[in-house]
Design an enzyme around this catalytic site. Sequence first.
Site, mmCIF file in Angstrom:
data_model
loop_
_atom_site.group_PDB
_atom_site.id
_atom_site.type_symbol
_atom_site.label_atom_id
_atom_site.label_comp_id
_atom_site.label_asym_id
_atom_site.label_seq_id
_atom_site.Cartn_x
_atom_site.Cartn_y
_atom_site.Cartn_z
ATOM 1 N N LYS A 177 -3.943 2.927 -17.488
ATOM 2 C CA LYS A 177 -5.392 3.117 -17.334
ATOM 3 C C LYS A 177 -6.079 3.011 -18.693
ATOM 4 C CE LYS A 177 -3.917 3.897 -13.178
ATOM 5 N NZ LYS A 177 -3.622 5.229 -12.678
ATOM 6 N N ASP A 207 -1.206 16.197 -16.234
ATOM 7 C CA ASP A 207 -1.422 14.759 -16.087
ATOM 8 C C ASP A 207 -2.757 14.457 -16.765
ATOM 9 O OD1 ASP A 207 -2.169 12.196 -15.304
ATOM 10 O OD2 ASP A 207 -1.147 12.336 -13.363
ATOM 11 N N ARG A 209 18.622 0.161 -24.328
ATOM 12 C CA ARG A 209 18.354 1.232 -23.353
ATOM 13 C C ARG A 209 18.258 2.591 -24.051
ATOM 14 N NH1 ARG A 209 22.044 3.722 -20.312
ATOM 15 N NH2 ARG A 209 23.409 1.905 -20.160
ATOM 16 N N TYR A 226 -3.685 13.062 -8.213
ATOM 17 C CA TYR A 226 -3.338 11.672 -7.931
ATOM 18 C C TYR A 226 -2.356 11.678 -6.756
ATOM 19 C CZ TYR A 226 -1.695 6.909 -8.807
ATOM 20 O OH TYR A 226 -1.380 5.589 -8.694
#
Length: 374
Positions: free
Chosen positions: A197, A172, A50, A102
């Site tokens: 993407k 972004d 982690r 988005y």
Amino acid sequence: MEPTTRLVRAGLPEPPGKLRPGEPIHKGPVFASAFSAPGDPASSPYTYTRFNNPTWQELEHALGVLEGGTARIFPSGMAAVTAVFASLLRPGDTVVLPSDSYYTTRVIMQEFFAGFDIQTRLAPTASNAQAEVLEGAKLLWVETPANPGMDVCDIRLLSEAAHRHGALIAVDNTTPTALGQQPLALGADISVASDTKSLTGHSDLVLGHVAVKDPALDARIAGWRKLSGSIVGPMEAWLALRSLATLPLRLEKQSQNALAIAQFLETQPGVRGVRYPGLKTHPAHALAARQMRFFGPVVGFELPDRAAAERFLQASHLLVEASSFGGIVSSAERRARWGGDDVSEGFIRLSAGCEAIDDLLADLGQALQASQSA
Ligand SMILES: *Cc1c(COP(=O)(O)O)cnc(C)c1O
């Protein structure tokens, strides 16, 4: 070395370093939750996954080279978006979002962070309108090209405006990827992307990352990840590392195909409002050409109505009707079927893949013809 050379060679020893005889050229993923870590934990590079993992580190190193900063990976684009919001925003803060971003970025702010007394101001991407509403803001969030309308804003100008108001600016950068556009080099503090993407590009991974230059900012992002447990499995990180090596090839081909498709669509009867930053008719083409190295795979256009758009998608043999973009296989969807975006019922978002352009244009041509015969 060019970033593309370093991407192709991600995970290999830096030149003039050599692999040892018998060493595999590419190491596999390191599947470990815990590592041998005797005594003072600070003396082990790895203790618990982690906190850190060697496979993540290779991917983050490659992404850092691409971004010109320090990168941290997250299990989705939204996990990366959330990491920025959660690690920077406090009660009473104001964030400026694009009204055409988005969709989910606006939804998580309004449905979740608003409950922690964080105010949202919205302004469109086009014409750098967000620069006009920065008074007292803590964070300016921009998306360019914005998804799905493909409007473009000036990252350098907005970075200067944000800093003048004492705000941080995050971009972004999902649609172009950091190979197509480099927000940190243009003055932004934070570059965020959904690597689901174009960056990984095979429609088989969900992933995101955040990149920054400032070590103090990086410490907050890394701290959020370590404490919240918003981490990536080694297999996903390794698949992304494999995919990254072909990003220059894929993005160049997709961008060439997207431009040819956009130019073709502009000549077709019944097609309106073709949107692609690489087109000379795009209102911000000159700016896009200045700030982007590749214009990316996404083209928007309008057919007369919902029925025509549905007939078009049905008639195409090559376009997969799917909601993501940036894959090697071309895809498209009628965006209004989701709601939330300010687009017409006939608006199509198309993502150009890596197929031969003649096949794509022939298929689009016949599908457009079919869409006209009700
Ligand atoms: C897809 C997308 C996201 C969200 O990414 P996920 O990987 O689906 O969580 C964020 N921003 C943009 C611009 C996107 O296209």
